[in-house]
Write an enzyme that holds these catalytic residues in place. Structure first.
Site, PDB file in Angstrom:
ATOM      1  N   TYR A  97      16.952 -10.152   0.729  1.00 39.76           N
ATOM      2  CA  TYR A  97      18.190 -10.373   0.041  1.00 39.76           C
ATOM      3  C   TYR A  97      18.209 -11.540  -1.337  1.00 39.76           C
ATOM      4  O   TYR A  97      18.275 -11.128  -2.056  1.00 39.76           O
ATOM      5  CB  TYR A  97      19.420 -11.440   1.152  1.00 39.76           C
ATOM      6  CG  TYR A  97      19.032 -11.208   2.498  1.00 39.76           C
ATOM      7  CD1 TYR A  97      20.534 -10.504   2.066  1.00 39.76           C
ATOM      8  CD2 TYR A  97      19.343 -11.700   3.641  1.00 39.76           C
ATOM      9  CE1 TYR A  97      21.038  -9.600   3.616  1.00 39.76           C
ATOM     10  CE2 TYR A  97      19.737 -10.998   4.884  1.00 39.76           C
ATOM     11  CZ  TYR A  97      20.760  -9.929   4.585  1.00 39.76           C
ATOM     12  OH  TYR A  97      21.562 -10.128   5.737  1.00 39.76           O
TER      13      TYR A  97
ATOM     14  N   ARG B 168      -9.028 -12.600   3.837  1.00 43.81           N
ATOM     15  CA  ARG B 168      -7.732 -12.820   3.916  1.00 43.81           C
ATOM     16  C   ARG B 168      -7.469 -14.691   4.110  1.00 43.81           C
ATOM     17  O   ARG B 168      -7.299 -14.758   2.986  1.00 43.81           O
ATOM     18  CB  ARG B 168      -8.061 -12.710   5.395  1.00 43.81           C
ATOM     19  CG  ARG B 168      -6.731 -12.813   5.815  1.00 43.81           C
ATOM     20  CD  ARG B 168      -6.531 -12.275   7.501  1.00 43.81           C
ATOM     21  NE  ARG B 168      -6.778 -11.170   7.427  1.00 43.81           N
ATOM     22  CZ  ARG B 168      -6.991 -10.393   8.884  1.00 43.81           C
ATOM     23  NH1 ARG B 168      -6.725 -11.572   9.984  1.00 43.81           N
ATOM     24  NH2 ARG B 168      -7.558  -9.429   9.370  1.00 43.81           N
TER      25      ARG B 168
ATOM     26  N   HIS C 216      -2.076  -3.532   0.412  1.00 47.06           N
ATOM     27  CA  HIS C 216      -2.492  -4.857   1.013  1.00 47.06           C
ATOM     28  C   HIS C 216      -1.806  -4.024   2.679  1.00 47.06           C
ATOM     29  O   HIS C 216      -1.150  -4.324   3.244  1.00 47.06           O
ATOM     30  CB  HIS C 216      -1.489  -6.325   1.592  1.00 47.06           C
ATOM     31  CG  HIS C 216      -1.994  -7.019   1.809  1.00 47.06           C
ATOM     32  ND1 HIS C 216      -3.318  -7.420   1.569  1.00 47.06           N
ATOM     33  CD2 HIS C 216      -1.743  -7.635   2.813  1.00 47.06           C
ATOM     34  CE1 HIS C 216      -3.376  -8.881   2.622  1.00 47.06           C
ATOM     35  NE2 HIS C 216      -2.412  -8.992   3.418  1.00 47.06           N
TER      36      HIS C 216
END
Length: 814
Positions: free
Chosen positions: A120, A30, A76
């Protein structure tokens, strides 16, 4: 239940085991980057998933949400926000030196603004990210099953450029953190090429190529020793400073222009902090702070007032804001599945090793593919030479398998070759050119020879690696942005920069109260209404500048230092602060002398006398304040006993020609040249001043000449003035001569004496009852040393005299 196995374990064992597994997981999978490709798992999965999806630099942008969903669903299984955050960071050109993601839309800013929502924005891999993934389909890296065993994902990317150093890394895991700064791609590749030719080279040679970090935000990096230490051990400390210039404006004004700020500094917070310093008047001279950044680049304008020290203000800002920061290298990466502190050579060597492995695997893949194709091409050439028989054999066969078996049996084709011939479509026979196949066969033979040579000879492999590195260098190299300076520039900050030069009235009282008041506050008040308790009185009242320095000497040998601007600002009517709020004083400790200086480089010396018969001179520079002046006093006189006290501290700005006059309680006076008093350090007792009989003590010290007049007061309230010439100049450490007429009954004892400045100026006697009694010396006759003077104080009413001093004059401020 049958077959259930229950284990009895302590909570400590369970917690230890589970946390150990969890720690290992977040360290390896990680938070920390791999030394080979410089990527954390989430970053690797983003690049791999987008590449697999065809979301590359040469295709149109796609919604970020699509990429994030793809990564989360396939590789993931964590929160979408953490994936989008990682995607964003790889696109931010002020965070990474070579962005791996191109983004359309708001992807955040240097001001700490958050990016727009993923629905967006649009994203795709950058061109250089394609180099990270190049040849991944040629079995160049190990692939493992994803979390639900439905797809394969890479454990590392081929990484055709050294991403760990180029883009750096930051991360925090259990027990480990990493902070690797970005570097210049061209410099790192130059170092790799050199290391490839000189495997045993040392750090010094590598640093001829990699000068130091190259931050995307530019700036100035100082401290070559810190860089060297970091490249050696993985840890090091350097200073990163903004790039600034001072511009001249009209009206004798100046402007500090900031064009580059340190790496990972929030610009909006920095501008706000500078403005706060201006508003709080922590630094004097800034009139306005503006963020003038636009599409052409970063620009912060710090406009200054007229005739100020621009460099001094800039130094203050460097020290007190993020215009200058300390960067701490903490280069930790996963090496052979373990987190390690790594230096420059280790990182470069690991990268070269990885590339050699990638090229070896790719070459094996290409060789295998070429050998298979070579066999097919040879079969096709052979088939074309006996085309009619081949066709006849195929037509006579029952099915495809029978046709393949017949070709193998009849013409000695291999099964692979026979499969390729059978699969050949009829129209291909019309335009199949033997010369083209022969040309392809020759090319394949050449390639196969080349592949085998690469696999057999490390030098040939390194030649390929060298060529590929040079190609990357040629295509993506760009100029260094961060300037490197060898030494860390010390920051000298003048008090004038931090403190506005203002006139104030400073008061110090006998009991240890001190304050500074504005001139307006003093003028608007009655000077006698100073806020002190009835029994306290001022021993120092002066008009000073806020840039001045105050030295306060106590009777216990302690020196208290205060810059005037640090003294509590209070109205004249207020009491002010007590010195014991910051520095502890003894119960019977009093301030006996206070001096103000406009510089800490003042010349001269102090003359110090104690009541137990010691005297010394100490030069000014020996009494300079230390770093802890706010909380502890400096010793200026070491007292021989707990009962001893300092009776006087006199400042001599230059060598005086006067003589020292001492008087004792029993009425003895001794006078000798100042030159007889030696110069000693601060923590010393000094030399013998006067030979005292048992029970006697020195009451005061004055510097006099023959034409001076001295005045004294006795414990019985008698006042006497006499010429200093009455006491002849002899030598130090004698008993002296009597300055009083000896009486058998109720003898007079000297309480204090003073040198008269002007006989028309009144003196003030302070008694043990803290009563004040004024005496006008002009009204009293001149006496010889055999006289006891005349009574002026009724001791039963006013108390026993304790001190004689010049009456404080009321300040008249224009």
């Amino acid at each position: 239940m049958a077959g259930t196995k229950i284990q009895e374990l302590t909570l400590e064992e369970v917690m230890s085991d589970r946390f150990g597994r969890y720690s290992k997981s977040i360290i390896q999978e990680r938070a920390l980057p791999d030394i080979r490709d410089g990527l954390k798992p989430v970053q690797r999965r983003i690049l791999f998933a987008m590449n697999k999806d065809g979301n590359t630099y040469d295709k149109p942008f796609r919604k970020s949400a699509k990429a994030v969903g793809n990564v989360m669903g396939n590789f993931h299984p964590h929160g979408d926000s953490s994936i989008y955050e990682a995607l964003n960071r790889m696109s931010q050109d002020w965070k990474v030196r070579e962005p791996l993601i191109e983004m359309h839309g708001n992807n955040g800013s240097m001001d700490g603004d958050p990016p727009a929502a993923m629905r967006y924005t649009e994203a795709r891999l950058s061109k250089i990210a394609g180099e990270m993934l190049r040849d991944i389909d040629k079995e160049t890296v190990d692939m493992v099953l994803n979390f639900d065993d439905t797809e394969y994902e890479p454990t590392v990317l081929p990484a055709k450029f050294p991403n760990l150093l180029v883009n750096g890394a930051t991360g925090i895991s259990a027990g480990y953190a990493t902070d690797i700064p970005p570097h210049n791609l061209g410099e790192v590749i130059d170092a790799l090429l050199y290391l490839l030719d000189h495997p045993k080279t040392d750090l010094e040679h590598l640093m001829q190529f990699v000068k130091g970090p190259d931050f995307p935000t530019g700036g100035i990096l100082q401290g070559i020793d810190g860089i060297k230490k970091a490249y050696e051990t993985g840890r090091g400390r350097v200073v990163v400073r903004s790039k600034t210039s001072i511009e001249e404006l009209r009206g004798n004004k100046q402007l500090i222009r900031v064009s580059e700020i340190p790496y990972e500094v929030n610009k909006a917070v920095l501008v706000k902090r500078i403005d706060e310093l201006r508003l709080l008047k922590k630094v004097d001279g800034i009139s306005e702070v503006r963020d003038e950044s636009d599409r052409d680049g970063l620009s912060i304008a710090i406009e200054l007032k007229r005739d100020v020290d621009a460099q001094g203000i800039l130094n203050y800002l460097f020290k007190n804001t993020d215009l200058q920061v300390t960067y701490n290298f903490n280069m930790v990466a996963i090496t052979h599945k373990r987190p390690e502190h790594v230096g420059l050579k280790t990182i470069l060597s690991a990268y070269l090793e990885h590339q050699q492995d990638v090229i070896t695997r790719r070459t094996k893949f290409d060789l295998d593919k070429a050998l298979k194709r070579q066999q097919i091409v040879e079969g096709l050439i052979k088939a074309l030479s006996i085309l009619d028989q081949v066709i006849a054999t195929i037509r006579a066969s029952k099915n495809r398998k029978d046709a393949r078996d017949n070709l193998v049996a009849s013409y000695d084709f291999s099964e692979t070759q026979a499969d390729a011939i059978v699969a050949l479509q009829l129209y291909r026979l019309t335009n199949t050119d033997v010369t083209a196949l022969e040309k392809e066969a020759a090319q394949l033979a050449k390639n196969i020879t080349g592949y085998k040579e690469i696999l057999a000879d490390p030098k040939a492999l390194n030649k390929v690696l060298r060529k590929e590195l040079r190609e990357i260098n040629k295509q993506y190299r760009n100029d260094r942005r961060t300037e490197i300076q060898a030494e860390i520039t010390p920051l000298k900050i003048s008090t004038k920069v931090m403190v506005p030069d203002e006139d104030v009235v400073v008061l110090v009282s006998r009991d240890g109260y001190l304050k500074r008041s504005g001139v307006r506050s003093y003028k608007a008040s009655d000077p006698e209404d100073n806020g002190l308790k009835d029994e306290d009185y001022p021993i120092f009242t002066e008009k000073l500048s806020t840039l001045d320095h105050l030295f306060m000497f106590t009777n216990k040998g302690n020196l208290i230092y205060r810059p005037v601007h640090e003294i509590t600002d209070a109205r004249w009517k207020d009491t002010g602060e007590h010195i014991s709020q910051t520095i502890g004083l003894a119960d019977d400790e009093e301030i006996i002398a206070t001096y103000a200086f406009n510089t800490l480089k003042a010349p001269g010396e102090f003359l110090i006398a104690t009541d137990d018969g010691y005297i010394k001179r100490t030069v000014f520079k020996n009494l300079l304040p230390g770093r802890t002046y706010k909380s502890s006093a400096k010793i200026f006189e070491k007292l021989k006993s707990d009962q001893a006290k300092v009776v006087n501290v006199t400042y001599l700005p230059q060598p005086a020609k006067a003589s020292v006059l001492l008087m004792s309680r029993f009425g003895f006076a001794l006078r000798y040249d100042l030159a007889e008093v030696s110069i000693n350090g601060a923590r010393t007792i000094g030399v013998k001043s006067m030979n005292l009989s048992e029970g006697d003590s020195v009451v005061d010290l004055q510097l006099v000449n023959d034409d001076d007049t001295v005045a004294l007061i006795t414990q019985r309230g008698a006042f006497k003035k006499m010429p200093a010439s009455e006491i002849s100049v002899t030598s130090r450490a004698r008993k002296g001569v009597l300055a009083l007429h000896a009486l058998k009954s109720k003898p007079h004892e000297i309480v204090d004496f003073i040198k008269l400045k002007d006989e028309s100026s009144p003196l003030e006697v302070i008694t043990d009852r803290r009563r004040l009694h004024d005496i006008l010396p002009a009204e009293h006759p001149m006496n010889n040393r055999y006289s006891n003077g005349s009574f002026v104080i009724d001791t039963e009413v006013e108390g026993i005299p304790e001190m004689l001093r010049n009456k404080p004059t009321i300040l008249t401020l224009s």
